[in-house]
Design a protein around this motif. Structure first.
Motif, short mmCIF file in Angstrom:
data_model
loop_
_atom_site.label_atom_id
_atom_site.label_comp_id
_atom_site.label_asym_id
_atom_site.label_seq_id
_atom_site.Cartn_x
_atom_site.Cartn_y
_atom_site.Cartn_z
N LYS A 1 -7.68 -2.61 1.77
CA LYS A 1 -7.15 -3.24 0.32
C LYS A 1 -5.91 -2.82 -0.14
O LYS A 1 -6.28 -0.73 -0.44
N LEU A 2 -4.66 -3.28 -0.83
CA LEU A 2 -4.17 -2.39 -1.55
C LEU A 2 -4.13 -2.47 -2.79
O LEU A 2 -5.04 -2.85 -3.58
N THR A 3 -4.25 -1.13 -3.42
CA THR A 3 -4.03 -0.67 -4.81
C THR A 3 -2.85 -1.35 -5.47
O THR A 3 -1.71 -1.64 -5.38
N ALA A 4 -3.13 -0.66 -6.51
CA ALA A 4 -2.23 -1.54 -8.35
C ALA A 4 -0.57 -0.23 -7.58
O ALA A 4 0.67 -0.69 -7.37
N GLU A 5 -1.40 1.08 -7.19
CA GLU A 5 0.08 1.33 -6.63
C GLU A 5 0.81 1.34 -6.13
O GLU A 5 2.17 1.68 -5.43
N GLY A 6 -0.12 0.93 -4.38
CA GLY A 6 0.66 0.03 -3.07
C GLY A 6 1.71 -0.67 -3.70
O GLY A 6 2.40 -1.18 -3.30
N GLU A 7 1.14 -1.75 -4.94
CA GLU A 7 1.52 -2.34 -5.39
C GLU A 7 3.07 -2.48 -5.67
O GLU A 7 4.10 -3.29 -5.49
N GLU A 8 3.42 -1.84 -6.81
CA GLU A 8 4.34 -1.13 -7.30
C GLU A 8 5.78 -0.42 -6.19
O GLU A 8 6.56 -0.91 -6.23
N LEU A 9 4.90 0.18 -5.23
CA LEU A 9 5.51 1.03 -3.71
C LEU A 9 6.22 -0.40 -3.43
O LEU A 9 7.60 -0.10 -2.44
N LEU A 10 5.52 -1.10 -3.34
CA LEU A 10 5.83 -2.37 -2.53
C LEU A 10 6.95 -3.20 -3.46
O LEU A 10 8.31 -3.16 -2.56
#
Length: 133
Positions: free
Chosen positions: A92-101
């Motif tokens: 599952k993607l985290t909020a930090e992962g979405e920022e990096l995306l």
């Protein structure tokens, strides 16, 4: 000549470098996980959406990237035991992962602009609009 990229070989390797698929897997995995949480095997199958061929995708590489993303807090995983059969990791993607995306998207757009400038100059210099290959 490199059959894949049209470049010249030097000691058995392609000198043109080709596409660095390893690093590009990260934004692809993040984007797929943004769509929905899923298992590693399903992620590998979905990578063809980005032009990866099955022969280019090493499962070990994908799982190493997933572990690295998890270590960096960009992805979470848990054991999924609900569907019967052996337990599988659900990513599952985290909020930090979405920022990096989002940061990856900016970088990719910038790289596209640089590559388009190169191709424009290349085609002008060689008076061609055709792709070599």
């Amino acid at each position: 000549m490199c059959r894949e990229h049209g470049g010249h070989h030097h000691k058995g390797s392609c000198r043109c470098g080709g596409v660095q698929t390893g690093r590009f897997l990260q934004p692809c995995l993040l984007l797929l996980l943004h769509r929905h949480s899923t298992h590693g095997y399903e992620l590998m199958q979905s990578l063809d959406e980005f032009g990866f061929m099955d022969s280019e995708i090493d499962p070990g590489t994908v799982y190493r990237h997933l572990r690295k993303l998890e270590e960096e807090g960009l992805v979470n995983s848990s054991w999924d035991t609900e569907k019967g059969g052996p337990a599988k990791r659900l990513y599952k993607l985290t909020a930090e992962g979405e920022e990096l995306l989002h940061a990856w998207a900016v970088t990719i757009k910038s790289n596209i602009q640089r590559l388009e400038k190169f191709l424009t100059k290349y085609h002008a210099q060689f008076n061609t609009l055709e792709e070599r290959g």
